[in-house]
Design a protein around this motif. Structure first.
Motif, mmCIF file in Angstrom:
data_model
loop_
_atom_site.group_PDB
_atom_site.id
_atom_site.type_symbol
_atom_site.label_atom_id
_atom_site.label_comp_id
_atom_site.label_asym_id
_atom_site.label_seq_id
_atom_site.Cartn_x
_atom_site.Cartn_y
_atom_site.Cartn_z
ATOM 1 N N UNK A 48 25.317 -33.966 -10.920
ATOM 2 C CA UNK A 48 25.337 -35.203 -10.137
ATOM 3 C C UNK A 48 23.978 -35.651 -9.600
ATOM 4 N N UNK A 49 22.879 -34.922 -9.920
ATOM 5 C CA UNK A 49 21.582 -35.228 -9.287
ATOM 6 C C UNK A 49 21.220 -36.712 -9.366
ATOM 7 N N UNK A 51 22.921 -39.227 -9.335
ATOM 8 C CA UNK A 51 23.741 -40.121 -8.499
ATOM 9 C C UNK A 51 23.524 -39.881 -7.007
ATOM 10 N N UNK A 52 22.703 -38.882 -6.665
ATOM 11 C CA UNK A 52 22.423 -38.580 -5.254
ATOM 12 C C UNK A 52 21.275 -39.444 -4.722
ATOM 13 N N UNK A 53 21.134 -39.455 -3.399
ATOM 14 C CA UNK A 53 19.866 -39.878 -2.827
ATOM 15 C C UNK A 53 18.800 -38.934 -3.378
ATOM 16 N N UNK A 54 17.801 -39.455 -4.032
ATOM 17 C CA UNK A 54 16.755 -38.577 -4.551
ATOM 18 C C UNK A 54 15.666 -38.339 -3.533
ATOM 19 N N UNK A 55 14.733 -37.416 -3.834
ATOM 20 C CA UNK A 55 13.580 -37.207 -2.949
ATOM 21 C C UNK A 55 12.823 -38.530 -2.753
ATOM 22 N N UNK A 254 10.054 -45.642 6.560
ATOM 23 C CA UNK A 254 11.433 -45.664 7.039
ATOM 24 C C UNK A 254 12.408 -46.068 5.947
ATOM 25 N N UNK A 257 12.891 -42.991 3.813
ATOM 26 C CA UNK A 257 13.603 -41.948 4.554
ATOM 27 C C UNK A 257 15.090 -42.277 4.615
ATOM 28 N N UNK A 258 15.403 -43.565 4.718
ATOM 29 C CA UNK A 258 16.805 -43.957 4.766
ATOM 30 C C UNK A 258 17.434 -44.009 3.374
ATOM 31 N N UNK B 4 17.267 -33.012 -4.985
ATOM 32 C CA UNK B 4 18.066 -33.278 -3.799
ATOM 33 C C UNK B 4 19.195 -32.262 -3.642
ATOM 34 N N UNK B 8 19.968 -30.545 -0.217
ATOM 35 C CA UNK B 8 21.256 -30.543 0.471
ATOM 36 C C UNK B 8 21.594 -29.144 0.961
ATOM 37 N N UNK B 23 23.528 -37.347 6.273
ATOM 38 C CA UNK B 23 24.703 -38.211 6.224
ATOM 39 C C UNK B 23 25.025 -38.580 4.792
ATOM 40 N N UNK B 27 28.889 -34.882 -3.423
ATOM 41 C CA UNK B 27 28.672 -35.099 -4.863
ATOM 42 C C UNK B 27 29.854 -34.638 -5.712
ATOM 43 N N UNK B 114 21.448 -45.022 14.136
ATOM 44 C CA UNK B 114 21.059 -44.296 12.914
ATOM 45 C C UNK B 114 19.545 -44.073 12.910
ATOM 46 N N UNK B 116 17.286 -43.127 10.769
ATOM 47 C CA UNK B 116 16.407 -43.630 9.704
ATOM 48 C C UNK B 116 16.343 -45.158 9.713
ATOM 49 N N UNK B 117 17.348 -45.809 10.285
ATOM 50 C CA UNK B 117 17.214 -47.258 10.516
ATOM 51 C C UNK B 117 16.164 -47.500 11.593
ATOM 52 N N UNK B 228 26.903 -46.733 -1.443
ATOM 53 C CA UNK B 228 26.349 -45.381 -1.361
ATOM 54 C C UNK B 228 27.329 -44.383 -0.763
ATOM 55 N N UNK B 229 28.180 -44.824 0.146
ATOM 56 C CA UNK B 229 29.108 -43.890 0.779
ATOM 57 C C UNK B 229 30.374 -43.710 -0.056
ATOM 58 N N UNK B 232 28.236 -43.927 -5.148
ATOM 59 C CA UNK B 232 27.142 -42.970 -5.376
ATOM 60 C C UNK B 232 25.828 -43.583 -4.904
ATOM 61 N N UNK B 233 25.099 -42.874 -4.050
ATOM 62 C CA UNK B 233 23.843 -43.442 -3.540
ATOM 63 C C UNK B 233 22.772 -43.635 -4.608
#
Lengths: 388, 388
Positions: A48-49, A51-55, A254, A257-258, B4, B8, B23, B27, B114, B116-117, B228-229, B232-233
């Motif tokens: 699933x990498x 589809x994740x938030x990546x670095x 920011x 980071x988000x 990631x 995690x 947050x 996966x 939040x 990061x916001x 994303x929630x 998939x992000x």
């Protein structure tokens, strides 16, 4: 709301007009089969990498592949700490302007420069200051003069935004001597350079001079690259090369980071496309295709333009830049041209501080050869019509 | 630089620590087969369109599908002119801050909000002003007071950034009465509301109150949504709902004039996923999964927390918000917890103007049930250890 394929045909002009409006790649050249194979490889190897938030800095695989590409193409020895993945070069420029410019700062741009980059910079509370270019690129003496004048009046300068290679819109390439002079000036004056280098791979003649980033030894230059011109803009992927602390600042924004890294899914697709060895032969095919169109446009212009009209001879990229003789203006030619079935952008939006009335940007990238000849014939007629 | 998936697991804490840091969605719940079918449908139906620069407002197909979704879920009658596709809710917020806030403006945020916001907003030359919330959400009287005080001192207020539903980090949902009071205040005071609504679909108990956007009849509210929630992000897709002139301003931003619409390729993939009817059953499965984890976390907390510790009971979303009794601080608990093998973010970054020392955000979304029990047992031990 229209599909872009339709927009490409209409291009802001009358319905059905032949459009010389956009700086777009040719969709017919998209490497569909190879991209689809890269999507399959992504599913097999990176889920699933992907589809994740990546670095925040971007997909590590793509960072490595970009390091290999720069080493192969230019002999640049980069480490991944010098590369940041952006959601296209535009997003990179956007993030740079946010983090490098403070309210009231000046941002130096070329005259002319890419009009949508000017629009992007104008969304920030900065003042744009334009410096002219000639056939050798940005006039470095004029830059020095403007920089000194701004500082003398107490205006800090955030950076220079420059497109030294196959410039948008002029097609001009900054000479090696000018590049060296610019880097020397920037180092002396502690001026950050933002080098938009998205056309580097599309060279049709001769060689590409070393980048400002290379000449500066990677110091105080943020160099933008993109897969939008060579692969496909809909994937939204580009990159920034810079010294490691600058890359770290982009990654620690920011926004990232988000949001995590730029477009993890398509980043893996592009990485797999490159890893399979598809990029280099694809770019070679693009170069052959676009070179033929550039040649066609130069031939068509030579055959159709009335006396007094001049134009640049780009060695790469997407654009020829045309200058009308006084007292003609591009807007009156545009009206006559649209009445005859073609459209193009007149020059003013490419100038941040006025001017451009006699200029026309002519992309040859997404128009096929017969339409280039037909379009330039119509443009010649339109110019003659308004010249009477 | 780490993948990631590793991040995690480590979550910023010691190697191998059980992480309650992010947050993130789980996966293991990504609908891989349905997404892959949507990729195939995209290749079959939307090439080359999905690889082009798309229209600045976003993929027309996805705009239509979002209108249908809001109508089905909430009875909202939207036209596509009220929807903008963003590269995730973060990019939407980023663009809004750029276009709605001028240098020196105040941006109101909740305390807590939040983190990061907050980091994202801090990249702009604005001043953040925090307004407290309680178990019914943002305290509207406190907002009115702060707004008046800022304006009295001559500080323009660009907008309020609020997360009324299943708030990050507190888990609190703003009551219907507070929502109505907030919308009334905003209309009276001509205050723009930015409503971060990314958790709306993840409701585990009761119903979700109408959005601020709905209560305001779509006027002067920018409502952020996200895939994303729920999906998939890594696809980087969200949206903004607003009145048509506000949507037009977002689409006419320099960034989008240059870059085109947000992520055309993945926008078509998500549109095809939704069009095939996969979103609703997928969200139902997610709700069941996350509800069980929320229940597990609340049960674990009840079983393990020493007297004096309190926590919220979220009806949806990803987070429980824990408050330590005085004089304990989250940072001393964190040190003891990391020594025992778990990590979490202490509360200060969630407060734009200080505070948060006694708070801990606990996500239950991506940690499985046995680890939730194990983690809360360790957290209880850590709190007891530092209480001695």
């Amino acid at each position: 709301m229209v599909e872009q394929a339709t927009a490409l045909q209409t291009g802001g002009g009358p319905p059905g007009a032949l459009s010389f409006y956009y700086g777009h790649p040719d969709p017919a050249a998209f490497p569909l089969a190879e991209l689809r194979a890269a999507v399959d490889a992504t599913w097999q190897r990176h889920f699933p990498t992907a589809l994740l938030y990546g670095p925040e800095q971007g997909s590590p695989l793509l960072l490595d592949i970009l390091c290999q590409k720069m080493r192969h193409d230019e002999g640049l020895k980069l480490s991944p700490e010098q590369v940041f993945i952006a959601a296209g070069a535009s997003q990179g420029l956007d993030l740079i302007c946010r983090l490098w410019a403070r309210p009231g700062d000046a941002v130096l741009v070329e005259a002319p420069s890419y009009h949508e980059a000017i629009a992007l910079l104008r969304d920030y509370p900065v003042r744009l200051a334009a410096v002219p270019l000639d056939d050798e690129g940005l006039i470095v003496d004029a830059l020095a003069e403007r920089l000194h004048a701004l500082r003398a009046e107490g205006t800090p300068v955030a950076f220079l935004y420059t497109i030294p290679t196959f410039q948008n819109p002029s097609g001009v390439t900054m000479s090696a001597a000018r590049r060296q002079a610019l880097v020397t000036l920037a180092q002396t004056e502690k001026l950050w350079l933002v080098e938009d280098d998205v056309y580097r791979d599309l060279c049709y003649e001769g060689t590409v001079p070393p980048s400002l980033f290379e000449l500066a030894g990677g110091q105080s230059v943020l160099r933008l690259g993109s897969f939008s011109k060579t692969l496909a803009p809909g994937l939204r992927l580009g990159w920034v090369l810079a010294e490691p602390p600058a890359i770290a600042r982009l990654a620690d924004s920011g926004l990232h980071r988000s949001a995590g890294g730029a477009n993890p899914f398509t980043a893996y697709v592009v990485a797999e496309f490159c890893r399979a060895g598809h990029l280099e032969p694809h770019v070679a095919r693009l170069v052959a295709r676009y070179r033929a169109r550039r040649d066609a446009m130069l031939e068509a212009l030579a055959a159709t333009m009335p006396p007094g009209v001049t134009w640049t001879r780009p060695r790469g990229g997407f654009f020829v830049w045309l200058t009308l003789p006084e007292p003609l203006t591009a807007r009156e030619v545009l009206a006559a041209a649209e009445a005859r079935g073609i459209t193009f952008p007149p020059g003013e939006p490419f100038f941040a501080e006025g001017g451009g009335e006699r200029h026309i940007r002519l992309p040859f990238s997404y128009v096929d050869t017969p339409d280039i000849f037909r379009g330039m014939d119509i443009l010649g007629q339109a110019i003659r019509a308004v010249s009477r």
